[in-house]
Scaffold this motif. Structure first.
Motif, PDB file in Angstrom:
ATOM      1  N   SER A   8       7.113 -12.938  14.655  1.00 34.49           N
ATOM      2  CA  SER A   8       7.393 -12.407  13.323  1.00 34.49           C
ATOM      3  C   SER A   8       6.099 -12.327  12.524  1.00 34.49           C
ATOM      4  CB  SER A   8       8.438 -13.263  12.601  1.00 34.49           C
ATOM      5  OG  SER A   8       7.978 -14.572  12.398  1.00 34.49           O
ATOM      6  N   SER A   9       6.110 -11.531  11.482  1.00 32.45           N
ATOM      7  CA  SER A   9       4.874 -11.289  10.750  1.00 32.45           C
ATOM      8  C   SER A   9       5.134 -11.197   9.255  1.00 32.45           C
ATOM      9  CB  SER A   9       4.228  -9.984  11.239  1.00 32.45           C
ATOM     10  OG  SER A   9       5.104  -8.900  11.013  1.00 32.45           O
ATOM     11  N   ASP A  10       4.052 -11.188   8.491  1.00 36.86           N
ATOM     12  CA  ASP A  10       4.162 -10.868   7.084  1.00 36.86           C
ATOM     13  C   ASP A  10       3.286  -9.657   6.822  1.00 36.86           C
ATOM     14  OD1 ASP A  10       1.465 -11.790   5.897  1.00 36.86           O
ATOM     15  OD2 ASP A  10       2.152 -13.620   6.874  1.00 36.86           O
ATOM     16  N   LEU A  11       3.618  -8.906   5.798  1.00 37.01           N
ATOM     17  CA  LEU A  11       2.905  -7.679   5.490  1.00 37.01           C
ATOM     18  C   LEU A  11       2.151  -7.818   4.189  1.00 37.01           C
ATOM     19  CD1 LEU A  11       5.773  -5.160   6.286  1.00 37.01           C
ATOM     20  CD2 LEU A  11       3.892  -5.844   7.771  1.00 37.01           C
ATOM     21  N   CYS A  12       0.957  -7.253   4.138  1.00 38.64           N
ATOM     22  CA  CYS A  12       0.141  -7.266   2.930  1.00 38.64           C
ATOM     23  C   CYS A  12      -0.200  -5.830   2.555  1.00 38.64           C
ATOM     24  CB  CYS A  12      -1.141  -8.059   3.158  1.00 38.64           C
ATOM     25  SG  CYS A  12      -2.241  -8.031   1.727  1.00 38.64           S
ATOM     26  N   PHE A  13       0.042  -5.507   1.290  1.00 35.63           N
ATOM     27  CA  PHE A  13      -0.296  -4.194   0.761  1.00 35.63           C
ATOM     28  C   PHE A  13      -1.348  -4.356  -0.329  1.00 35.63           C
ATOM     29  CE2 PHE A  13       4.040  -3.966   2.318  1.00 35.63           C
ATOM     30  CZ  PHE A  13       3.971  -2.862   3.148  1.00 35.63           C
ATOM     31  N   ILE A  14      -2.423  -3.582  -0.237  1.00 34.78           N
ATOM     32  CA  ILE A  14      -3.488  -3.614  -1.238  1.00 34.78           C
ATOM     33  C   ILE A  14      -3.158  -2.565  -2.299  1.00 34.78           C
ATOM     34  CG2 ILE A  14      -5.957  -3.301  -1.650  1.00 34.78           C
ATOM     35  CD1 ILE A  14      -5.244  -5.703   0.158  1.00 34.78           C
ATOM     36  N   GLU A  74       5.148 -16.956  -4.931  1.00 30.45           N
ATOM     37  CA  GLU A  74       3.837 -17.582  -5.038  1.00 30.45           C
ATOM     38  C   GLU A  74       2.855 -16.582  -5.623  1.00 30.45           C
ATOM     39  OE1 GLU A  74       0.536 -19.915  -2.295  1.00 30.45           O
ATOM     40  OE2 GLU A  74       2.536 -19.571  -1.509  1.00 30.45           O
ATOM     41  N   GLY A  75       1.964 -17.081  -6.455  1.00 26.20           N
ATOM     42  CA  GLY A  75       0.891 -16.247  -6.943  1.00 26.20           C
ATOM     43  C   GLY A  75       0.937 -16.035  -8.442  1.00 26.20           C
ATOM     44  N   PRO A  76      -0.148 -15.464  -8.918  1.00 26.76           N
ATOM     45  CA  PRO A  76      -1.290 -14.978  -8.162  1.00 26.76           C
ATOM     46  C   PRO A  76      -2.146 -16.118  -7.606  1.00 26.76           C
ATOM     47  CG  PRO A  76      -1.388 -14.225 -10.466  1.00 26.76           C
ATOM     48  CD  PRO A  76      -0.227 -15.133 -10.331  1.00 26.76           C
ATOM     49  N   VAL A  77      -2.578 -15.938  -6.366  1.00 31.64           N
ATOM     50  CA  VAL A  77      -3.421 -16.907  -5.670  1.00 31.64           C
ATOM     51  C   VAL A  77      -4.531 -16.159  -4.936  1.00 31.64           C
ATOM     52  CG1 VAL A  77      -1.644 -18.676  -5.372  1.00 31.64           C
ATOM     53  CG2 VAL A  77      -1.913 -16.904  -3.646  1.00 31.64           C
ATOM     54  N   LYS A  78      -5.664 -16.820  -4.758  1.00 33.26           N
ATOM     55  CA  LYS A  78      -6.762 -16.229  -4.001  1.00 33.26           C
ATOM     56  C   LYS A  78      -6.534 -16.456  -2.514  1.00 33.26           C
ATOM     57  CE  LYS A  78     -10.143 -16.499  -7.680  1.00 33.26           C
ATOM     58  NZ  LYS A  78     -11.424 -17.043  -8.142  1.00 33.26           N
ATOM     59  N   ARG A  79      -6.758 -15.407  -1.734  1.00 31.24           N
ATOM     60  CA  ARG A  79      -6.574 -15.452  -0.287  1.00 31.24           C
ATOM     61  C   ARG A  79      -7.716 -14.706   0.389  1.00 31.24           C
ATOM     62  NH1 ARG A  79      -3.237 -19.249  -0.807  1.00 31.24           N
ATOM     63  NH2 ARG A  79      -1.022 -18.918  -0.575  1.00 31.24           N
ATOM     64  N   THR A  80      -7.765 -14.789   1.718  1.00 30.44           N
ATOM     65  CA  THR A  80      -8.729 -14.049   2.515  1.00 30.44           C
ATOM     66  C   THR A  80      -8.027 -12.847   3.127  1.00 30.44           C
ATOM     67  OG1 THR A  80      -9.926 -16.062   3.028  1.00 30.44           O
ATOM     68  CG2 THR A  80     -10.300 -14.175   4.477  1.00 30.44           C
ATOM     69  N   GLY A  81      -8.577 -11.665   2.896  1.00 28.55           N
ATOM     70  CA  GLY A  81      -8.011 -10.439   3.427  1.00 28.55           C
ATOM     71  C   GLY A  81      -8.748  -9.948   4.653  1.00 28.55           C
ATOM     72  N   ALA A  82      -8.397  -8.764   5.119  1.00 31.59           N
ATOM     73  CA  ALA A  82      -9.008  -8.183   6.312  1.00 31.59           C
ATOM     74  C   ALA A  82     -10.470  -7.830   6.085  1.00 31.59           C
ATOM     75  CB  ALA A  82      -8.239  -6.932   6.732  1.00 31.59           C
ATOM     76  N   ARG A  83     -10.828  -7.457   4.830  1.00 31.78           N
ATOM     77  CA  ARG A  83     -12.209  -7.055   4.575  1.00 31.78           C
ATOM     78  C   ARG A  83     -12.782  -7.586   3.272  1.00 31.78           C
ATOM     79  NH1 ARG A  83     -12.332  -0.888   2.664  1.00 31.78           N
ATOM     80  NH2 ARG A  83     -11.011  -1.165   0.843  1.00 31.78           N
ATOM     81  N   ALA A  84     -11.970  -8.298   2.487  1.00 37.15           N
ATOM     82  CA  ALA A  84     -12.442  -8.823   1.203  1.00 37.15           C
ATOM     83  C   ALA A  84     -11.550  -9.974   0.774  1.00 37.15           C
ATOM     84  CB  ALA A  84     -12.398  -7.720   0.142  1.00 37.15           C
ATOM     85  N   LEU A  97      -8.917 -11.677  -1.759  1.00 34.72           N
ATOM     86  CA  LEU A  97      -7.771 -11.061  -2.421  1.00 34.72           C
ATOM     87  C   LEU A  97      -7.235 -11.945  -3.535  1.00 34.72           C
ATOM     88  CD1 LEU A  97      -5.715 -10.019   0.747  1.00 34.72           C
ATOM     89  CD2 LEU A  97      -7.343  -8.614  -0.532  1.00 34.72           C
ATOM     90  N   LEU A  98      -6.604 -11.311  -4.508  1.00 37.04           N
ATOM     91  CA  LEU A  98      -5.768 -11.989  -5.482  1.00 37.04           C
ATOM     92  C   LEU A  98      -4.363 -11.487  -5.188  1.00 37.04           C
ATOM     93  CD1 LEU A  98      -5.676 -13.928  -7.875  1.00 37.04           C
ATOM     94  CD2 LEU A  98      -5.884 -11.933  -9.378  1.00 37.04           C
ATOM     95  N   ILE A 133       6.447 -10.451   1.848  1.00 39.33           N
ATOM     96  CA  ILE A 133       5.623  -9.314   1.427  1.00 39.33           C
ATOM     97  C   ILE A 133       4.541  -9.839   0.492  1.00 39.33           C
ATOM     98  CG2 ILE A 133       5.590  -7.056   0.301  1.00 39.33           C
ATOM     99  CD1 ILE A 133       7.378  -7.150   2.815  1.00 39.33           C
ATOM    100  N   GLU A 134       3.316  -9.433   0.751  1.00 36.80           N
ATOM    101  CA  GLU A 134       2.178  -9.783  -0.098  1.00 36.80           C
ATOM    102  C   GLU A 134       1.638  -8.491  -0.702  1.00 36.80           C
ATOM    103  OE1 GLU A 134      -2.331 -11.703   0.467  1.00 36.80           O
ATOM    104  OE2 GLU A 134      -1.023 -11.405   2.196  1.00 36.80           O
ATOM    105  N   VAL A 135       1.395  -8.497  -2.018  1.00 35.56           N
ATOM    106  CA  VAL A 135       0.729  -7.380  -2.685  1.00 35.56           C
ATOM    107  C   VAL A 135      -0.520  -7.971  -3.324  1.00 35.56           C
ATOM    108  CG1 VAL A 135       0.886  -5.627  -4.487  1.00 35.56           C
ATOM    109  CG2 VAL A 135       2.878  -6.130  -3.073  1.00 35.56           C
ATOM    110  N   ALA A 136      -1.656  -7.294  -3.142  1.00 40.49           N
ATOM    111  CA  ALA A 136      -2.921  -7.924  -3.530  1.00 40.49           C
ATOM    112  C   ALA A 136      -3.926  -6.929  -4.091  1.00 40.49           C
ATOM    113  CB  ALA A 136      -3.527  -8.612  -2.309  1.00 40.49           C
ATOM    114  N   ASN A 137      -4.829  -7.481  -4.885  1.00 44.70           N
ATOM    115  CA  ASN A 137      -6.030  -6.784  -5.330  1.00 44.70           C
ATOM    116  C   ASN A 137      -7.206  -7.322  -4.545  1.00 44.70           C
ATOM    117  OD1 ASN A 137      -5.125  -7.112  -8.813  1.00 44.70           O
ATOM    118  ND2 ASN A 137      -4.724  -5.363  -7.527  1.00 44.70           N
ATOM    119  N   GLU A 138      -8.095  -6.445  -4.096  1.00 46.21           N
ATOM    120  CA  GLU A 138      -9.358  -6.910  -3.526  1.00 46.21           C
ATOM    121  C   GLU A 138     -10.253  -7.369  -4.672  1.00 46.21           C
ATOM    122  OE1 GLU A 138      -9.678  -4.435   0.598  1.00 46.21           O
ATOM    123  OE2 GLU A 138     -10.767  -3.650  -1.117  1.00 46.21           O
TER     124      GLU A 138
END
Length: 87
Positions: A28-34, A55-65, A67-68, A80-85
């Motif tokens: 199983s997986s979780d999805l992140c949308f920037i 949960e959030g807003p929290v700082k996380r590590t994304g695929a290339r930057a 994230l908040l 589902i995760e929605v984030a800002n780089e």
């Protein structure tokens, strides 16, 4: 798994990380949308739609930057995760 500008986190049964899907199965997986929308606007929109932020807003590590991120569940309990780089 990373691909282009995206990332899918796969859960290993017995070694899951939080937050996670409600009903875990092998692979199983979780999805992140920037999004370019400020994360606080995303939170306001979720609240307007009666979506509970778990949960959030929290700082996380994304695929290339870094994230908040905010986290919520879809109607099936998937994460589902929605984030800002942020950098």
């Amino acid at each position: 798994m990373k691909f282009a500008h995206g990332k899918i986190n796969l859960h290993q049964i017995g070694h899951e990380f939080e937050p996670k899907a409600t009903h875990l199965t092998a692979g199983s997986s979780d999805l992140c949308f920037i999004t370019q929308k400020p994360i606080y606007e995303v939170l306001t929109h979720l609240k307007t739609c009666n979506v509970v932020c778990i949960e959030g807003p929290v700082k996380r590590t994304g695929a290339r930057a870094k994230l908040l991120s905010v986290y919520f569940r879809d109607p099936d309990g998937n994460l589902i995760e929605v984030a800002n780089e942020i950098g």
